[in-house]
Design a protein around this motif. Structure first.
Motif, PDB file in Angstrom:
ATOM      1  N   ARG A 754      -1.481   1.140  19.175  1.00 53.69           N
ATOM      2  CA  ARG A 754      -1.031   2.541  19.103  1.00 53.69           C
ATOM      3  C   ARG A 754       0.415   2.618  18.623  1.00 53.69           C
ATOM      4  NH1 ARG A 754      -1.234   7.399  22.184  1.00 53.69           N
ATOM      5  NH2 ARG A 754       0.088   8.872  21.045  1.00 53.69           N
ATOM      6  N   ALA A 755       1.251   1.693  19.094  1.00 53.27           N
ATOM      7  CA  ALA A 755       2.654   1.693  18.645  1.00 53.27           C
ATOM      8  C   ALA A 755       2.737   1.409  17.153  1.00 53.27           C
ATOM      9  CB  ALA A 755       3.447   0.649  19.437  1.00 53.27           C
ATOM     10  N   ALA A 756       1.917   0.469  16.649  1.00 55.42           N
ATOM     11  CA  ALA A 756       1.917   0.175  15.206  1.00 55.42           C
ATOM     12  C   ALA A 756       1.486   1.388  14.412  1.00 55.42           C
ATOM     13  CB  ALA A 756       0.991  -1.006  14.919  1.00 55.42           C
ATOM     14  N   LEU A 757       0.459   2.091  14.920  1.00 53.79           N
ATOM     15  CA  LEU A 757      -0.003   3.284  14.201  1.00 53.79           C
ATOM     16  C   LEU A 757       1.068   4.355  14.198  1.00 53.79           C
ATOM     17  CD1 LEU A 757      -2.630   4.269  12.816  1.00 53.79           C
ATOM     18  CD2 LEU A 757      -3.226   5.375  14.980  1.00 53.79           C
ATOM     19  N   ASP A 758       1.766   4.528  15.319  1.00 45.71           N
ATOM     20  CA  ASP A 758       2.806   5.560  15.409  1.00 45.71           C
ATOM     21  C   ASP A 758       4.012   5.233  14.532  1.00 45.71           C
ATOM     22  OD1 ASP A 758       1.193   6.861  17.169  1.00 45.71           O
ATOM     23  OD2 ASP A 758       2.413   6.491  18.964  1.00 45.71           O
ATOM     24  N   THR A 759       4.221   3.952  14.215  1.00 48.75           N
ATOM     25  CA  THR A 759       5.364   3.573  13.375  1.00 48.75           C
ATOM     26  C   THR A 759       4.954   3.379  11.911  1.00 48.75           C
ATOM     27  OG1 THR A 759       5.010   1.258  13.999  1.00 48.75           O
ATOM     28  CG2 THR A 759       6.625   2.521  15.274  1.00 48.75           C
ATOM     29  N   GLY A 760       3.736   3.847  11.563  1.00 54.91           N
ATOM     30  CA  GLY A 760       3.305   3.841  10.173  1.00 54.91           C
ATOM     31  C   GLY A 760       2.717   2.539   9.684  1.00 54.91           C
ATOM     32  N   ASP A 761       2.102   1.737  10.546  1.00 55.21           N
ATOM     33  CA  ASP A 761       1.524   0.462  10.124  1.00 55.21           C
ATOM     34  C   ASP A 761       0.049   0.425  10.528  1.00 55.21           C
ATOM     35  OD1 ASP A 761       0.936  -2.100   9.400  1.00 55.21           O
ATOM     36  OD2 ASP A 761       2.470  -3.068  10.651  1.00 55.21           O
ATOM     37  N   PRO A 762      -0.848   1.187   9.838  1.00 50.88           N
ATOM     38  CA  PRO A 762      -2.271   1.232  10.212  1.00 50.88           C
ATOM     39  C   PRO A 762      -2.975  -0.111  10.054  1.00 50.88           C
ATOM     40  CG  PRO A 762      -1.906   2.353   8.121  1.00 50.88           C
ATOM     41  CD  PRO A 762      -0.559   2.043   8.668  1.00 50.88           C
ATOM     42  N   THR A 763      -2.510  -0.951   9.132  1.00 52.68           N
ATOM     43  CA  THR A 763      -3.164  -2.258   8.944  1.00 52.68           C
ATOM     44  C   THR A 763      -3.000  -3.118  10.193  1.00 52.68           C
ATOM     45  OG1 THR A 763      -2.718  -2.161   6.571  1.00 52.68           O
ATOM     46  CG2 THR A 763      -3.234  -4.319   7.519  1.00 52.68           C
ATOM     47  N   THR A 764      -1.771  -3.175  10.693  1.00 54.66           N
ATOM     48  CA  THR A 764      -1.549  -3.929  11.938  1.00 54.66           C
ATOM     49  C   THR A 764      -2.309  -3.304  13.096  1.00 54.66           C
ATOM     50  OG1 THR A 764       0.634  -4.640  11.185  1.00 54.66           O
ATOM     51  CG2 THR A 764       0.223  -4.720  13.549  1.00 54.66           C
ATOM     52  N   ALA A 765      -2.336  -1.979  13.119  1.00 56.51           N
ATOM     53  CA  ALA A 765      -3.055  -1.294  14.193  1.00 56.51           C
ATOM     54  C   ALA A 765      -4.535  -1.680  14.179  1.00 56.51           C
ATOM     55  CB  ALA A 765      -2.896   0.217  14.057  1.00 56.51           C
TER      56      ALA A 765
END
Length: 895
Positions: A754-765
């Motif tokens: 969720r933190a990765a998605l919130d910081t603009g990194d959907p691939t990591t998410a």
């Protein structure tokens, strides 16, 4: 005697016996059956076998219903039946055979003139017997000869003559003996060749169904419970049931009479005293009166009570005579309970004050012989509480108050203990009983008093006092567990370790429950203190101890506590395995229901909540709520509150979850770090579910650095407040020495996603969600994904995450989909209607045509739990019947 020319038989005329006395014709008639007589088909069917065997024996006590049974059966035969009620005067062979020959004639069986009739009372010509046997053998029909009350015939000569005729008459004669005792015929030969039909006392006893019908015929219509109680008290004795029914019918309230009737002041007493006791010689009567105080007896014990040496042959003879003395095996006997009750009343009338002396003497003998349970019963009945309590303590049996198998029995026995009984042993027993009943105040007071007495003036010194001091240490450990005092538990365990050297090894071997209970109490206290490794050491020693009924409950408790440790460490799989092993212990040893609401079911419910199998979790919690464990410590109370709270939260009731979190802070001598931490986690999650991140933060951040699970929850709160970087900082700073299992790591990975998605990194998410799915799939951990929020749905809709979620988190192809609107944006719906693993186990057994009871036994769960599973299965498969559930499960490839 003259013979008629037409038939060759003697003319039917008034006959006399060899002494010249007339033959009593009433002895040739079967008794009339009363209007209330009950024909028992099962016994009649058994008696029908008599036509296929030369000899039949109906053997039972006085009033067992033997004669009426045979009379009823004989009335339905097409074969001629010669009936003779024997008499004590028939000991002379000539008289016996004169009566038997006349019984044949009275039955319409002609006796040829060749047979003749005995001319002497003391002698029968062998030719008479030979001709009679030959006459019966050559007839084209079978003659049934019934000899009622044959126990009155004790002549071995008559028995041998009867055996001769029976053998040589072949199929022409079937002999039915109705007797209280075994006849002198060679029964072993008939048994070995299968040529005897036998109906004995046990088979003559009325069943509850038969008793209900019999009472109905007397105009009494009682409930099933009242009938069962009466059958149990009378042991199905026919005369007892009939006499009770006749007496009850005369009263205003028959049901109340049968519950309260005093056997010693009734027609039952008159019958037994006249028909059984008065028939015995004076010495045997005295013996019966004295042993009436015993539930069971052996010859040596009877000799000790009667101060004689010939008890063995007397008991054996009474048993053979069906004098209401039953053989239990291994030289032990018991009296019929009603007979014993009447004899005790007679004993009190004839010898006032003797009963307590007899019971005390019996208690001493039983204790010396190792029969402690019987010794305690006798000591209590004698009102000798000092002896009774000392026997429990000195024999190291105090742990049996807590093992579940005899706990209620011993607690009830000592509930009657007189307050005048003082000293260390009575106080220790009182303390044990009250602690078992959760009366901490009184239990601790009695324990303190006992310890003071043991230490006063050196009373506690010496090997003789070691069992009492070890019992005291056991109760100290229990008190420490109940009050949440780990240091007190450690001191008690150390004291017990030192005392074991002073206690005879044989005594410790006989009571393995002492060590098992001590270690269980110690392990629970350590667990409460959060010392998981130390707790696991003590509890594993109990869980790995040899099987046996004495230690079944401590093993059950230890396995449940070990399961909790695994669960608190985030390892639901091992936790479930141990909790199921604990349930297996309970099922295997039939531990009482009162013992089955401890930690194990709570852990199973918590695991089911993690898997989103909420109905099953609710069923386990409901089942545990209806009973109370023998020992309920702070661990159980906190665990119950936390599990209930998590279920409330999973069902969307955040307010109830908050209340449960408050309940998890239970009063104890010391606070529990894990209980406080998990209460904070629950409160934080509840606030967060209500959309209140600030109270959630306040609840969890004070414990965020205690353990990784706390850090994960605190990170979730920061994410909800819009601080992904702060959430990651919390995860990165989590305790290094805490290595939790997948239940924690899955949640931590989802927070990072969720933190990765919130910081603009959907691939990591997406990659992190895939890792969480991999970790969660093995344990089927659905709740972390269901609680994650709407952000996760798009990530589950495509690619690797969708593949990993298929079949357990997402609905598989062709599987049931809950009705309702489709998820937004085309995102997949999480599969909350899939059958759980346990439900699939149930369906497979339903497909095998197993009953609900068989499924429960196979899965080590209760019948109610299986019924709950079935209801959930029907709902999920949209069916209402077992057959439809199996068909639907096969359609969806669940079987």
């Amino acid at each position: 005697m003259a013979v008629t020319e037409e038939t060759g038989a003697e003319p039917a005329s008034a006959r006399v016996d060899p002494t010249g006395d007339p033959l009593l014709r009433t002895r040739f008639s079967p008794p009339k059956r009363p209007a209330t007589f009950l024909r028992r088909s099962r016994l009649v069917r058994h008696l029908d076998q008599a036509l296929g065997t030369p000899l039949t024996m109906v053997n039972g006590a006085a009033g067992a219903g033997k004669t009426l049974l045979v009379a009823d059966w004989a009335a339905g035969l097409t074969e001629p039946v010669a009936w003779l009620t024997t008499d004590t005067a028939d000991q002379a062979p000539g008289i016996f055979w004169a009566y038997l020959l006349e019984a044949l004639r009275a039955a319409g069986v002609p006796v040829t003139g060749d047979v003749g009739c005995p001319a002497e009372a003391a002698h029968v010509d062998q030719r008479t017997l030979t001709c009679l046997a030959a006459d019966l053998e050559r007839r084209d029909h079978t003659t049934v000869v019934v000899l009622d009350e044959f126990d009155r015939v004790t002549s071995r000569e008559i028995a041998e003559q009867l055996q001769f005729v029976l053998h040589h008459a072949g199929r022409g004669m079937r002999l039915v003996l109705v007797s209280r005792t075994e006849p002198l015929l060679p029964l072993h030969r008939y048994r070995a060749s299968g040529e005897i039909t036998e109906i004995r006392n046990a088979e003559l006893a009325f069943t509850s169904e038969e008793a209900h019908e019999l009472l109905s015929r007397h105009g009494l219509h009682l409930g099933a419970g009242a009938v069962r109680a009466l059958v149990e008290r009378t042991q199905g004795w026919a005369a007892g049931l009939r006499l009770c029914a006749l007496a009850a019918r005369q009263g205003a309230d028959a049901d109340a009479y049968l519950k309260q009737f005093e056997a010693d002041h009734s027609a039952v007493a008159d019958f037994l005293l006249a028909e059984v006791l008065d028939r015995q010689p004076p010495g045997t009567q005295d013996l019966l009166l004295r042993i009436s105080v015993l539930d069971r007896c052996c010859p040596d014990l009877v000799n000790a009570l009667t101060l004689r040496t010939d008890a063995e042959p007397i008991l054996a003879a009474l048993q053979r005579e069906n004098a209401f003395v039953h053989y239990l095996g291994h030289s032990w006997y018991s009296l019929h309970p009603l007979f014993a009750e009447i004899l005790r009343a007679h004993l009190r009338e004839r010898f006032p004050g003797l009963e307590p002396e007899l019971r005390s003497r019996a208690a001493q003998w039983l204790r010396r012989s190792g029969a402690l349970p019987d010794a305690l019963v006798q000591g209590a009945a004698a009102d000798d509480w000092e002896f009774t309590a000392r026997a429990v303590v000195d024999d190291l049996a105090i742990g049996q108050l807590f093992t579940g198998l005899r706990s209620e029995e011993l607690s009830a026995l000592f509930a009657r203990m007189s307050p005048e009984a003082t000293g260390p042993a009575p106080d220790l027993v009182r303390a044990a009983r009250e602690l078992g009943l959760r009366d901490l105040d009184h239990g601790l007071e009695h324990l303190r008093r006992a310890e003071e007495a043991l230490g006063r003036d050196g009373a506690g010194a010496g090997a003789g006092a070691a069992p009492a001091r070890l019992s005291s240490a056991l109760l100290e450990a229990l008190a420490a567990r109940l009050t949440g005092s780990p240091d007190r538990a450690e001191r008690a365990a150390e004291q017990a370790r030192l005392l074991r050297r002073e206690v005879p090894g044989q005594l410790l071997d006989e009571h393995p429950e002492i060590t098992a209970l001590l270690l269980t109490h110690l392990g629970s206290a350590r667990l409460w203190a959060g010392r998981f490794d130390d707790a696991r050491t003590a509890l594993s020693a109990v869980a790995g101890s040899p099987d046996g009924a004495a230690t079944a409950l401590p093993r059950w408790e230890a396995l449940g506590h070990l399961a909790l440790i695994d669960y608190l460490n985030g390892r639901p799989g091992p936790a479930e395995h141990k909790a199921l092993a604990a349930a297996g212990q309970a099922e295997r040893y039939s531990l009482p229901q009162r013992s089955l609401s401890g930690i194990g079911p709570l852990v199973l419910a918590a695991v089911l909540i993690d898997r989103d199998e909420l109905d099953e979790a609710q069923a386990l919690l409901d089942e545990a709520a209806v009973s109370q464990p023998l020992v309920e410590d702070p661990v159980v109370r906190a665990g119950r509150a936390l599990t209930r709270g998590r279920l409330f939260l999973a069902r969307g009731d955040a307010r109830a979850a908050l209340a449960a979190a408050a309940d998890a802070t239970v009063p104890a001598a010391v606070s529990s770090p894990w209980a406080e931490d998990h209460a904070a986690l629950l409160a934080s999650a509840a606030h967060l579910a209500e959309g209140h991140p600030e109270p959630a933060r306040q609840a969890v951040e004070r414990v965020a650095h205690h353990r990784r699970a706390c850090a994960v929850e605190a990170a979730r709160v920061r994410l909800a407040a819009g601080h992904p970087e702060g959430a990651l900082d919390l995860l990165d700073s989590a305790p290094e020495n805490d290595r939790p299992g997948p239940a924690v790591t899955v949640r931590a990975t989802l927070v990072r996603a969720r933190a990765a998605l919130d910081t603009g990194d959907p691939t990591t998410a997406r990659r992190l969600v895939a890792r969480a799915l991999l970790d969660g799939r093995r344990e089927r951990l659905r709740r972390p994904f269901l609680e994650a929020g709407p952000w996760i749905r798009p990530l589950l809709s495509t690619g690797r995450p969708r593949e990993l979620a298929a079949g357990w988190l997402l609905p598989g192809l062709g599987r049931y989909r809950a009705p309702g609107p489709a998820p937004p944006d085309g995102a997949p719906e999480l599969a909350v209607e899939e059958l759980s693993a346990r439900e699939r186990d149930v369906v497979r057994r339903v497909a095998e045509m197993r009953s609900t009871e068989e499924i429960a036994a196979d899965l080590h769960v209760s019948v109610n739990t299986v019924k709950t599973h079935l209801k959930s299965i029907y709902r999920k498969l949209a069916v209402t019947r077992r057959g439809d559930a199996v068909r639907r499960a096969r359609e969806r490839r669940l079987l």
